[in-house]
Scaffold this motif. Structure first.
Motif, PDB file in Angstrom:
ATOM      1  N   SER A  78      -5.842  -6.432   6.191  1.00  0.00           N
ATOM      2  CA  SER A  78      -4.762  -7.139   5.519  1.00  0.00           C
ATOM      3  C   SER A  78      -4.043  -8.068   6.475  1.00  0.00           C
ATOM      4  CB  SER A  78      -3.774  -6.141   4.905  1.00  0.00           C
ATOM      5  OG  SER A  78      -4.420  -5.344   3.938  1.00  0.00           O
ATOM      6  N   GLU A 104       4.358 -16.630  -5.983  1.00  0.00           N
ATOM      7  CA  GLU A 104       3.326 -15.866  -5.268  1.00  0.00           C
ATOM      8  C   GLU A 104       1.963 -16.007  -5.941  1.00  0.00           C
ATOM      9  OE1 GLU A 104       1.973 -11.222  -4.999  1.00  0.00           O
ATOM     10  OE2 GLU A 104       4.086 -11.685  -5.357  1.00  0.00           O
ATOM     11  N   TYR A 150      -6.673 -11.264  -4.724  1.00  0.00           N
ATOM     12  CA  TYR A 150      -5.455 -10.808  -4.057  1.00  0.00           C
ATOM     13  C   TYR A 150      -5.677 -10.852  -2.555  1.00  0.00           C
ATOM     14  CZ  TYR A 150      -1.954  -7.462  -2.329  1.00  0.00           C
ATOM     15  OH  TYR A 150      -0.945  -6.846  -1.636  1.00  0.00           O
ATOM     16  N   HIS A 187      -3.527 -10.496   1.448  1.00  0.00           N
ATOM     17  CA  HIS A 187      -2.307 -10.079   2.150  1.00  0.00           C
ATOM     18  C   HIS A 187      -2.417 -10.556   3.592  1.00  0.00           C
ATOM     19  CE1 HIS A 187       1.291  -7.554   2.526  1.00  0.00           C
ATOM     20  NE2 HIS A 187       0.854  -7.277   3.736  1.00  0.00           N
ATOM     21  N   SER A 229       2.066 -11.254   0.414  1.00  0.00           N
ATOM     22  CA  SER A 229       0.986 -11.136  -0.570  1.00  0.00           C
ATOM     23  C   SER A 229       0.752 -12.466  -1.264  1.00  0.00           C
ATOM     24  CB  SER A 229       1.318 -10.075  -1.625  1.00  0.00           C
ATOM     25  OG  SER A 229       1.425  -8.800  -1.030  1.00  0.00           O
TER      26      SER A 229
END
Length: 348
Positions: A33, A105, A256, A258, A263
Motif C-alpha cells: 500500500s 477521492e 482501489y 493506497h 486512498s
C-alpha cells in the motif's frame, strides 16, 4: 469524511486469535500500500468485476474525470447519470452516499476503446440485418402476389379447358346429324359450332401463355426468396459467431489504490448501450466503491450481470440492501424502501 451512521450500533471488531500468525501478511499488505499498489476488483465474471477491499465510509467524494467525446455524451450528461446512479444508494443510508467534489477521492471516467467500438459494430450489423430482413419480407410479399396471379391464371385456363372439352364433345355428337349441305356452308350449324371451338381454342392458347408467364415470374420470385434466405441465414450465422462471445464482464472496472496514507478509487466505464444501461452500470460500480461484492440474486443490482429481472431497477433489491448492511453495518431500513421497483419500458 464520516463513517456510515447506521441506526443499529456496529460492534467493535475483536482481535482474532493467533493474530501474530497474520502479522507478516499484514506487513506485506501495508508495504504494498505504501508503494501505491493498485488493487483492481477481483475477477468474478459477469458484466462487472467484483469489489476491491475498501472501507465503507460515507459520503464518498467523487469527481468526473475524462469523458471521451466518442461516446456521444458530454460531461454534464455523464455527471447527471452519475447522480441518478448514486441516488439508488443515497436513499438507503442516513445521508448522501456520494458527494461531488473538485478533489474527490473517487474518479469516475468514460474510456472509449474496442469494447464500445465492438458494440457500435454490433448495432450496425443488427441494422444491416434488419434491412436484409425487411427486404426478405418484401420479396415474400411479392412471391405471394405472384402465387395468387399464377393460381388465378391456372383456374381460368382450367375452367376454359373444361368448357372447351364439353363444347367439343357436343360438337362431335351433333356432327352425326349434320347431313344437309347447308350445315357445312358458311353460316351453317357445323360452321358456327366449329368457329366457336376455334375461338375457344385461341383463348385457351392465350390463357396458357398467361399462365406460363405467371409461372415464370413466380419461379423467379421463388428463386430470389431462396437466395436471399440463404444470404440471411449466412449473415445471421456469421453475426452469431462474431458477437456470441459474452464480453459483458469488462463493461466497467472499479479499482482501489493506497499511497502514503491516501486512498484513491476509480470507476472506468468502457461500454454501455444507452442512458438506462449507463445509469445501471454506474450504480453497480458505485456499489463496489462502497465495498459491496456481487450477490446471487439475479433480480439485484449487484448481481454480476444485467438480466431481464434487474434491468431498469429504480430501487435496490433486498439482496443489495443485505450486502450493503454486511459491508457497511446493519441498516434499519423499512422493507417498502427496498422494494425492487423498475422503470417501466426502460431498456438496456
Amino acid at each position: 469524511m464520516r463513517a456510515l451512521s447506521p441506526r443499529v450500533p456496529i460492534p467493535a471488531p475483536r482481535r482474532p486469535r493467533g493474530a501474530a500468525t497474520i502479522l507478516p501478511a499484514l506487513l506485506v499488505t501495508l508495504a504494498l500500500s505504501a508503494l501505491g499498489i493498485t488493487y483492481p476488483a477481483a475477477a468474478q465474471g459477469g458484466l462487472w468485476p467484483g469489489s476491491a477491499p475498501v472501507l465503507c465510509t460515507v459520503p464518498i467524494t467523487y469527481r468526473i474525470g475524462n469523458v471521451d467525446a466518442r461516446f456521444g455524451v458530454d460531461t454534464a450528461e455523464f455527471a447527471a447519470a452519475v447522480r441518478e446512479a448514486a441516488a439508488l444508494w443515497d436513499r438507503e443510508i442516513d445521508g448522501p452516499a456520494f458527494v461531488a467534489a473538485p478533489r474527490g477521492e473517487l474518479v469516475i471516467e468514460l474510456e472509449f476503446d474496442e469494447r464500445q467500438e465492438r458494440w457500435h459494430a454490433r448495432q450496425e450489423a443488427e441494422a444491416s440485418l434488419t434491412t436484409l430482413r425487411d427486404r426478405y419480407d418484401g420479396l415474400l410479399a411479392e412471391l405471394e402476389g405472384h402465387r395468387a396471379t399464377l393460381r388465378e391464371a391456372r383456374q381460368r385456363h382450367d375452367q376454359l379447358a373444361s368448357a372447351y372439352r364439353n363444347r367439343r364433345e357436343h360438337y362431335e355428337a351433333q356432327s352425326r346429324s349434320w347431313h344437309r349441305e347447308e350445315d357445312y356452308r358458311p353460316g351453317g350449324a357445323r360452321y358456327r359450332a366449329a368457329a366457336v371451338l376455334q375461338q375457344m381454342l385461341l383463348e385457351l392458347e392465350g390463357l396458357a401463355e398467361t399462365e406460363e408467364r405467371a409461372r415464370e415470374r413466380f419461379n423467379a420470385s421463388l428463386a430470389a426468396v431462396r437466395s436471399l434466405a440463404e444470404d440471411l441465414d449466412d449473415k445471421i450465422s456469421r453475426l452469431n459467431e462474431q458477437f456470441s462471445e459474452h464480453r459483458g464482464f469488462d463493461k466497467a472496472l472499479f479499482a482501489y489504490a493506497h499511497r502514503g496514507g491516501i486512498s484513491r478509487r476509480s470507476i472506468t466505464i468502457f461500454q454501455f448501450d444507452d442512458r438506462a444501461d449507463l445509469r445501471q452500470v454506474l450504480a453497480h460500480e458505485l456499489g463496489h466503491a462502497l465495498g459491496i461484492g456481487h450477490v446471487a440474486d439475479p433480480a439485484a443490482l449487484m448481481f454480476y450481470r444485467v438480466t431481464s429481472e434487474n434491468r431498469g431497477l429504480t430501487r435496490l433489491a433486498e439482496a443489495d440492501r443485505a450486502a450493503l448492511a454486511d459491508a457497511c453495518g446493519t441498516m434499519d431500513v423499512s422493507p417498502a424502501a427496498g422494494a425492487g421497483g423498475r422503470a417501466s419500458g426502460s431498456a438496456r
